[in-house]
Design a protein around this motif. Sequence first.
Motif, short mmCIF file in Angstrom:
data_model
loop_
_atom_site.label_atom_id
_atom_site.label_comp_id
_atom_site.label_asym_id
_atom_site.label_seq_id
_atom_site.Cartn_x
_atom_site.Cartn_y
_atom_site.Cartn_z
N ALA A 96 0.95 -1.31 -0.01
CA ALA A 96 -0.05 -0.01 0.21
C ALA A 96 1.04 1.17 -0.24
N ASP A 97 1.97 1.09 0.53
CA ASP A 97 2.94 2.43 0.86
C ASP A 97 3.88 2.56 -0.30
N CYS A 98 4.17 1.44 -0.93
CA CYS A 98 5.26 1.40 -2.06
C CYS A 98 4.81 0.19 -3.07
N PRO A 99 3.63 0.36 -3.92
CA PRO A 99 3.31 -0.21 -4.93
C PRO A 99 4.51 -0.71 -6.00
N ASN A 100 3.99 -1.66 -6.59
CA ASN A 100 4.84 -2.13 -7.72
C ASN A 100 6.34 -2.80 -7.26
N LEU A 101 6.17 -3.34 -6.29
CA LEU A 101 7.57 -4.08 -5.74
C LEU A 101 7.53 -5.45 -6.32
N THR A 102 8.80 -5.89 -6.29
CA THR A 102 8.80 -7.35 -6.41
C THR A 102 9.07 -8.09 -5.27
N ALA A 103 8.88 -9.49 -5.44
CA ALA A 103 9.12 -10.20 -4.27
C ALA A 103 10.47 -9.84 -3.59
N THR A 104 11.52 -9.70 -4.38
CA THR A 104 12.76 -9.45 -3.67
C THR A 104 12.68 -8.02 -2.95
N GLN B 147 6.20 -7.41 -10.86
CA GLN B 147 5.78 -6.38 -9.98
C GLN B 147 4.35 -6.41 -9.18
N LEU B 148 4.21 -6.30 -7.80
CA LEU B 148 3.10 -6.64 -7.32
C LEU B 148 2.52 -5.39 -6.72
N THR B 149 1.14 -5.50 -6.74
CA THR B 149 0.27 -4.18 -6.38
C THR B 149 -0.96 -4.78 -5.70
N LEU B 150 -1.58 -3.97 -4.97
CA LEU B 150 -2.59 -4.34 -4.36
C LEU B 150 -4.00 -4.18 -5.39
N THR B 151 -5.03 -5.18 -5.10
CA THR B 151 -6.27 -4.93 -5.72
C THR B 151 -7.20 -4.01 -5.10
N ASP B 152 -8.36 -3.82 -5.60
CA ASP B 152 -9.08 -2.78 -4.94
C ASP B 152 -9.63 -3.67 -3.47
N ALA B 153 -9.68 -4.93 -3.56
CA ALA B 153 -10.05 -5.73 -2.07
C ALA B 153 -8.72 -5.62 -1.18
N GLY B 154 -7.42 -5.37 -1.65
CA GLY B 154 -6.36 -5.32 -0.88
C GLY B 154 -6.40 -3.91 -0.49
N TYR B 155 -6.59 -2.89 -0.99
CA TYR B 155 -6.80 -1.66 -0.55
C TYR B 155 -7.71 -1.51 0.41
N GLU B 156 -8.82 -2.19 0.17
CA GLU B 156 -9.75 -1.91 1.27
C GLU B 156 -9.40 -2.54 2.58
N LEU B 157 -8.86 -3.72 2.65
CA LEU B 157 -8.37 -4.47 3.53
C LEU B 157 -7.35 -3.54 4.49
N ASN B 158 -6.41 -2.86 3.61
CA ASN B 158 -5.46 -2.28 4.13
C ASN B 158 -5.86 -0.84 4.91
N ALA B 159 -7.03 -0.37 4.37
CA ALA B 159 -7.73 0.73 5.11
C ALA B 159 -7.96 0.43 6.50
N ARG B 160 -8.71 -0.74 6.72
CA ARG B 160 -9.06 -1.45 7.81
C ARG B 160 -7.85 -1.55 8.73
N ILE B 161 -6.51 -2.09 8.24
CA ILE B 161 -5.36 -2.48 8.65
C ILE B 161 -4.65 -1.19 9.51
N VAL B 162 -4.56 -0.21 8.66
CA VAL B 162 -4.32 1.14 9.12
C VAL B 162 -4.90 1.78 10.17
#
Length: 165
Positions: A56-64, A100-115
């Motif tokens: 959520a903070d750094c989109p488009n990261l690789t697994a590394t 490169q990995l990014t959050l989906t809409d569902a991932g961003y929704e869960l992140n909002a709860r996490i934050v």
Amino acid sequence: MTSLEDRKQEPTINRHTFVPHYLGVLSNNFIWSQSRFFLEAYGTGVNEIRVISVLADCPNLTATGLCEALVMNKSIVSRTVRDLLEKGLIQSGSTGRKQQLTLTDAGYELNARIVKISLAREKRLLDGLSETDKVILLGYLARMANNLDYAGDFDSLLRELGMKG
């Protein structure tokens, strides 16, 4: 056999004055309770939460990149990424050989709860500390984080102590 009286003369670590003890207790308890809650509430474990938060903070990261950002083992990150892909919380886009990995809409929704929950827990954890205290604490923690490689250099440590590895 050494007597108990002789053993009492040997050095021990006083957990009440040993900083790593408190760091471990704080980390283990905070993470364990968070993991239990998020598993029950959202079916998401602590490693998944950590990956979601970083993406959520750094989109488009690789697994590394995730391994480096989280200081996590490659196999744990790989398994966590696979689980998050299956749950539809992250997505993968390729650029050449790197995914490169990014959050989906569902991932961003869960992140909002996490934050929201994480910041409220941090506030409770720091109850009684001023903003200045928090800045000072963060400075000390950053300094200790910078010393991790030095503290983990057992070869030089054992040489310093005159001990063999």
